[in-house]
Design an enzyme around this catalytic site. Sequence first.
Site, short mmCIF file in Angstrom:
data_model
loop_
_atom_site.label_atom_id
_atom_site.label_comp_id
_atom_site.label_asym_id
_atom_site.label_seq_id
_atom_site.Cartn_x
_atom_site.Cartn_y
_atom_site.Cartn_z
N ARG A 186 46.90 41.59 26.40
CA ARG A 186 46.87 40.18 25.98
C ARG A 186 46.29 39.98 24.58
NH1 ARG A 186 43.93 35.80 29.56
NH2 ARG A 186 42.17 37.22 29.40
N LYS A 228 47.66 31.58 34.19
CA LYS A 228 47.27 30.16 34.20
C LYS A 228 47.39 29.55 32.80
CE LYS A 228 43.11 31.01 35.72
NZ LYS A 228 43.15 32.49 35.78
N ARG A 249 40.46 39.14 23.55
CA ARG A 249 39.21 38.61 24.11
C ARG A 249 38.20 39.71 24.43
NH1 ARG A 249 40.96 34.24 28.55
NH2 ARG A 249 39.27 35.28 29.67
N ARG A 279 36.24 26.57 39.84
CA ARG A 279 36.11 28.00 40.14
C ARG A 279 35.17 28.24 41.30
NH1 ARG A 279 38.20 30.20 35.23
NH2 ARG A 279 37.21 32.20 34.97
N ARG A 306 35.48 40.58 36.69
CA ARG A 306 36.06 39.23 36.83
C ARG A 306 36.91 39.13 38.10
NH1 ARG A 306 38.98 39.32 31.47
NH2 ARG A 306 40.02 37.43 32.12
P1 AP5 Z 1 47.07 34.35 30.81
O1 AP5 Z 1 47.99 33.18 30.90
O2 AP5 Z 1 46.20 34.48 29.64
O3 AP5 Z 1 46.25 34.50 32.18
P2 AP5 Z 1 45.11 33.57 32.79
O4 AP5 Z 1 45.47 33.34 34.22
O5 AP5 Z 1 44.88 32.38 31.93
O6 AP5 Z 1 43.92 34.61 32.76
P3 AP5 Z 1 42.47 34.48 32.12
O7 AP5 Z 1 42.03 35.89 31.86
O8 AP5 Z 1 42.42 33.51 31.00
O9 AP5 Z 1 41.71 33.92 33.33
P4 AP5 Z 1 40.24 33.90 33.52
O10 AP5 Z 1 40.21 32.99 34.65
O11 AP5 Z 1 39.58 35.21 33.70
O12 AP5 Z 1 39.65 33.41 32.11
P5 AP5 Z 1 39.05 32.03 31.64
O13 AP5 Z 1 39.33 31.89 30.21
O14 AP5 Z 1 39.43 30.94 32.54
O15 AP5 Z 1 48.00 35.67 30.95
C1 AP5 Z 1 47.44 36.96 30.83
C2 AP5 Z 1 48.39 37.85 30.01
O16 AP5 Z 1 49.58 38.00 30.73
C3 AP5 Z 1 48.80 37.26 28.63
O17 AP5 Z 1 48.93 38.31 27.71
C4 AP5 Z 1 50.18 36.63 28.90
O18 AP5 Z 1 50.99 36.64 27.74
C5 AP5 Z 1 50.71 37.58 29.98
N1 AP5 Z 1 51.64 36.92 30.90
C6 AP5 Z 1 51.49 35.71 31.51
N2 AP5 Z 1 52.54 35.46 32.31
C7 AP5 Z 1 53.36 36.53 32.21
C8 AP5 Z 1 54.64 36.86 32.79
N3 AP5 Z 1 55.24 36.02 33.65
N4 AP5 Z 1 55.20 38.05 32.47
C9 AP5 Z 1 54.58 38.91 31.59
N5 AP5 Z 1 53.39 38.64 31.00
C10 AP5 Z 1 52.79 37.47 31.31
O19 AP5 Z 1 37.50 32.31 31.85
C11 AP5 Z 1 36.81 33.23 31.03
C12 AP5 Z 1 35.33 33.19 31.38
O20 AP5 Z 1 34.80 31.88 31.10
C13 AP5 Z 1 35.03 33.43 32.87
O21 AP5 Z 1 34.89 34.80 33.16
C14 AP5 Z 1 33.69 32.67 33.00
O22 AP5 Z 1 32.63 33.42 32.47
C15 AP5 Z 1 33.90 31.47 32.10
N6 AP5 Z 1 34.47 30.30 32.81
C16 AP5 Z 1 35.66 29.68 32.54
N7 AP5 Z 1 35.85 28.64 33.37
C17 AP5 Z 1 34.76 28.59 34.17
C18 AP5 Z 1 34.38 27.75 35.24
N8 AP5 Z 1 35.16 26.73 35.66
N9 AP5 Z 1 33.19 27.99 35.84
C19 AP5 Z 1 32.37 28.99 35.44
N10 AP5 Z 1 32.68 29.84 34.45
C20 AP5 Z 1 33.87 29.63 33.81
MG MG Z 2 43.30 31.78 30.66
#
Ligand code: AP5
Ligand code: MG
Length: 221
Positions: free
Chosen positions: A128, A13, A161, A89, A172
Amino acid sequence: MRIVLLGPPGAGKGTQAVRLAERYEVPHVSTGDILRFVVAWQTDIGMRAKSFMDEGELVPDDLVLELLRIRLAQEDALQKGFVLDGFPRTLPQAEALDKILAEIGQAIDVALDLRVPPELIVLRLSARASCPTCGRTYNLLASPPREEMKCDRDGAPLLVRDDDRPEVIQQRLGVFERQTRPLVRYYEDRGLLRAVDGAGSQDEVLERMMNEIESVQGTVA
Ligand code: AP5
Ligand code: MG
């Protein structure tokens, strides 16, 4: 354009949101990035959110919504739209988002659901590193930065992270299944959902996403 990105942790994402935001000249709004920022600055909300994030749990809706409201009220989002990454979410978040937008005569145009098999997710998250300044992510195996652990774009030292430890990744993924997966149905019922295969190279995935966006753009313009 007002785009929502759905998909499990590690689906890509954040990676694709940065690129879509550049392509469509809209702000990239990531609640994860905003939360990590307020945690680092030890604001009141940040201090309340930290323990949930460390455990891989969702931060309570009221805290996230408070941050999101502030961000969406900024001029760039009001004027141009946004790519929403990691929000909504939960069903209450999705309903609140629709309400916030309806109050200003706006609505979501498309919800892209990035689909990636669990084994690929674990591989991606374990490799990552991300830039704390510009939000760009790197896969240290597949697409490492040119200079070790430094952002190609702005040279900032890359971070791994805290919640990318194996046990927190599993947590997660479970939280996603229980609390976020139901949103697929929410957007499907509203005719806004487009599924996108998130496996393959970053360019391939981006192209698939743009094809879906362009297929709805005609109906939005
Ligand atoms: P990346 O693009 O970083 O993946 P992502 O989908 O963004 O995954 P996240 O881990 O950020 O999602 P998340 O939902 O757990 O975390 P968030 O920060 O939202 O890609 C991952 C890796 O793969 C990278 O190394 C990238 O380079 C690689 N990659 C990507 N595409 C690729 C490809 N095509 N080929 C090869 N490699 C590739 O949330 C974190 C925490 O915050 C949550 O756990 C929660 O506690 C809180 N939080 C955030 N938003 C909310 C909300 N709305 N409500 C409540 N809590 C929230
Ligand atoms: Mg992310």
